[in-house]
Enzyme design. Structure first.
Site, PDB file in Angstrom:
ATOM      1  N   HIS A 145     -47.008   4.599-115.722  1.00 25.79           N
ATOM      2  CA  HIS A 145     -46.375   5.068-114.338  1.00 25.79           C
ATOM      3  C   HIS A 145     -46.455   4.371-112.846  1.00 25.79           C
ATOM      4  CE1 HIS A 145     -45.638   8.159-111.692  1.00 25.79           C
ATOM      5  NE2 HIS A 145     -44.740   7.563-111.566  1.00 25.79           N
ATOM      6  N   ASP A 186     -40.079   2.235-109.433  1.00 23.34           N
ATOM      7  CA  ASP A 186     -38.776   2.134-109.058  1.00 23.34           C
ATOM      8  C   ASP A 186     -39.146   1.851-107.937  1.00 23.34           C
ATOM      9  OD1 ASP A 186     -40.014   5.000-108.759  1.00 23.34           O
ATOM     10  OD2 ASP A 186     -41.982   3.858-108.293  1.00 23.34           O
ATOM     11  N   HIS A 191     -42.036   2.277-104.124  1.00 22.45           N
ATOM     12  CA  HIS A 191     -41.803   3.482-104.308  1.00 22.45           C
ATOM     13  C   HIS A 191     -42.344   4.428-102.753  1.00 22.45           C
ATOM     14  CE1 HIS A 191     -43.555   7.908-104.249  1.00 22.45           C
ATOM     15  NE2 HIS A 191     -43.240   7.692-105.620  1.00 22.45           N
TER      16      HIS A 191
END
Length: 220
Positions: A26, A55, A68
């Site tokens: 992640h 992201d 992010h």
């Protein structure tokens, strides 16, 4: 990490592809390197990860970067809104020292460079197109300014991929924004899509079908 629902056979057949790994890094290996950086993706690869979630957002001059937060405050030596800074301004910031002196001088990476790195390493990317709402599940009508901005992020991200000679089979697009996923469906229908939700809505199956999605990812 968000959970993932199993979808109907009709959805699965539409986007037949190798199964996603059970564990995805992640924002890259963000406990080993600064999140959403080339360094974090390399670290994930070294740890054996086969897929990274990243992201994407736009700079003021519409370049696609990994990031992010809405501001640069937490993960750089700068301050202010991410989208108010040009690509040159973002590239001048140090995004590694906050994490560790070892990563001093790390930079916000351009999405094109991240794609190149992932292909060189043989690692897949789950590209989250960031929503621009106060909360992910806030209502966002199709004709509102926020929806238009979310579509713009999607269009520019798609443009980067269309200008590159890359294997799209190792990419997944995900977003809380249905507006962004609609753009991906129209422009790159062959790329897998995942709808992100905070909680599973009653009409989740209809929405995933409408978007041509391959999964529903939810916060658990």
């Amino acid at each position: 990490m968000p959970g993932i629902t199993k979808l109907s056979a009709s959805i699965a057949k539409r986007q037949a592809a190798p199964l996603m790994p059970r564990v995805i890094a992640h924002r890259g290996a963000r406990t080993s390197a600064p999140e959403n950086t080339i360094e974090a993706i390399v670290a994930a690869h070294e740890l054996g990860s086969k897929f990274c979630e990243v992201d994407v957002m736009l700079s003021k001059d519409k370049e696609v970067f990994l990031n992010h937060d809405r501001t640069v405050d937490r993960c750089s030596n700068g301050n202010g809104a991410f989208g108010d800074k040009t690509a040159a301004e973002l590239l001048s910031l140090d995004v590694g020292s906050w994490f560790s002196p070892e990563f001093a001088g790390a930079r916000y990476p351009l999405f094109c460079n991240v794609v190149e790195t992932s292909m060189e390493l043989g690692i897949g990317l789950n590209v989250e197109i960031k929503h621009l709402r106060q909360k992910a599940d806030d209502a966002c009508p199709a004709d509102c300014e926020t929806a238009s901005s979310e579509r713009e992020i999607a269009r520019e991200t798609v443009r980067v991929l269309q200008e590159m000679d890359v294997d799209l089979g190792n990419l997944v697009f995900s977003s809380f924004s249905t507006h962004a996923l609609e753009i991906v469906k129209e422009s790159l229908p062959q790329v897998k899509r995942a709808l992100l939700v905070e909680a599973i809505p009653d009409n989740w199956r209809e929405e995933v079908e409408r978007l041509g999605g391959s999964s529903l990812n939810f916060n658990s």
